[in-house]
Design an enzyme around this catalytic site. Sequence first.
Site, PDB file in Angstrom:
ATOM      1  N   GLU A  55     -56.316 -22.478 -27.728  1.00 17.84           N
ATOM      2  CA  GLU A  55     -56.070 -22.041 -28.942  1.00 17.84           C
ATOM      3  C   GLU A  55     -56.926 -22.742 -30.220  1.00 17.84           C
ATOM      4  OE1 GLU A  55     -51.729 -23.378 -29.277  1.00 17.84           O
ATOM      5  OE2 GLU A  55     -51.401 -22.127 -27.390  1.00 17.84           O
ATOM      6  N   GLU A  57     -49.746 -16.492 -20.159  1.00 15.41           N
ATOM      7  CA  GLU A  57     -48.379 -16.731 -20.558  1.00 15.41           C
ATOM      8  C   GLU A  57     -47.667 -15.969 -20.846  1.00 15.41           C
ATOM      9  OE1 GLU A  57     -49.008 -20.083 -23.663  1.00 15.41           O
ATOM     10  OE2 GLU A  57     -50.915 -20.854 -22.616  1.00 15.41           O
TER      11      GLU A  57
END
Length: 669
Positions: free
Chosen positions: A488, A594
């Site tokens: 991220e 994910e």
Amino acid sequence: MPTAPVLVKTFVPAIISLMMVAALSACSGSDDNSSAQGNQNPDIGTDSPSVPVEPTTDSDPGNDPGSAPNNPSLPSANLLPPLPATPLSPAPGPDDEPTDVNRPVTAINRFFLVEDPPRRIEPVSAFALNDDDFNAGTPEPVISAPNGFDTTTNAAPYFDGISNREVFAGQTLEVLFRPLDDDGGLPGMFPNSLPEGASFSDNFNGTKTFRWMPLQGDVGITTITITAVDSEEPFYRSAQTILIRVNEPEDLSTIPNFPPVVNNVRNHTVRVGDPVVFELKGSDRNSTYPTVEVPNPPPGATVVPHYIFDEVTVLRFTPDEPGVVEFDVVARDADDPSLTGSSTVSTTVEAAAEFVLPGKRLRALAGERDFHLGFAALQGFYHQADGALYSDLAGLEFNLVSTENSMKWGYINPEPGTFRWADADNVIAFAKHYNQVVHGHPMIWHRQLPLWLYETPTNTLQGHMREFIDRLAQRYGDDVAIWDVVNEPIADEGGFRPSLWFNAMGEDYIDIAFRQARESDPDGILLLNEYDIAWDTPKTATLFPLLESLQQKGTPLDGVGFQLHIDAKFDLFDEVEANFQRAADMGLDIYVTELDVAITDADTTEADQANVYERILDICLRQPRCKALQLWGFTDQYSWRRGQSPLVFDAAYKPKPAYFALQRRLGED
Ligand code: 9MR
């Protein structure tokens, strides 16, 4: 190494990066803890599972992650200087080594479990504030605005009449927040976080009131931050922090004693014959620990103290028939035994046959097409009441496992020189038992960092970052095939996320992290993992140029992790396909890392959810560079979005339409 990916990378030594801090350039050597995986007791793992575990077929790639990235050789690569012989933070040592679990405190009897040495971790307190900070007055607000927004012609919202505040423990503090905007309009506001027991309520006149009665444990200086939001541009914001000094009253008996509560225990579904474990605990806002009593334990239950935490009571039993097992838990106040809180715990017991599903298991179908289907393992799932069922189903259905939380830096290394390896070691043991590939998550992230890192001088952060990557890789590199090296790095509005890492090193931290990962685990498949990048968002506008620039620098990047936390109304499948193709065209592999699909409102159904799962799987299967699809969990019982039932098994471990959609699509050509 049994799990070695078929990955050969040419790593061309070239220019020594001039960006390294001098401290790192002098010495060589790194810690080697690779020998330690905890001792394992061979007797435990031979129990036959109560759910039949299908033998892995020849075509089940199991812990061989299959076709590996075949990127062309990197154009160039800057070698990092060696890590210093004297580590920047104390290296893990024998005192950190987990030991065998030999007590009846887990729900697992299929493979070997270890536990960390008995010790209580008190994380080093960062940001500890003192009277000087308090007397220095209210901090300046932190203003944020979207990229390109003209803040010179538009004033930021602000709070009127804000000051630091003081209160005695046991008394109620009220602070009125009135946001204003000199350009007119009524700003909105929200608290970034609230201390336990506090409220932030609307006065319905443009103001809100923070109310809090601090207690014994709150004495000292604490902060609250309230964010004002521009009435026209919701990302034009002003975050205002105030300091609150909580003083201890002379007469401690003026602090009210609140009754304790039993910490929430959710309901569980288990099988006949499963070891069922509950870790029971109460809490008390007065900062004492209540004792925990179970007046009516199930027949044959053992009730023992936790091996580290006296305040935790471990109850374990093995149900021998289907039905509902109930027991009560009473938390009794440490100072006044007449004060109690209680709750009833209910467990549904079903025959093992209820969990045997029709058709082939997902991992078998995935294996037949040389594909990896994975899930993220709940940290410490073996200490959950339903851990045996969780473990058996996860072993049966998936040929890849990722670490949801157990490898996060803040957990592994909460204080300098203290390491908690057991939970990650246990995921590796689980994966070995079930012949699964391990995906290590994450090496470098801006969240879940240990507090001590925030107190570390900025010019040493690069060294700490490299050291942590090396420590993870030294310990787990032989068993982990795929790493989320940088997680991220992109801000929601595009551009780089202003993380601890970015603030210390600029965007170079990404390249350095990958180089360190490659040096420390030459065989690892190295990913950059990010959310909201599979369809066109402000983040994709940053992602692809970033990937290109990394490739130009020779950063050892093998692929992109597309997180895919989406909902059942999702329909941007064309964009997903195009973005996967764009990454593939760059020679990068694709991992859906994910995936979960939330049911966000009453209009969406499990059938909609199933459709989204199937479409994403379909895109991945049709894309030759898409190597794996990993769910972020597998049962709604343990999802970070539990209220939105985003996974393929429900909370009672029954397959949802999404399960059968994956099964059907995996079975197709
Ligand atoms: O699912 C994880 C949740 O249990 C943790 O509380 C949270 C913070 O560590 O992280 C969640 O997992 C995140 C993952 O590590 C990175 N991508 C987003 C995931 C969901 O927030």
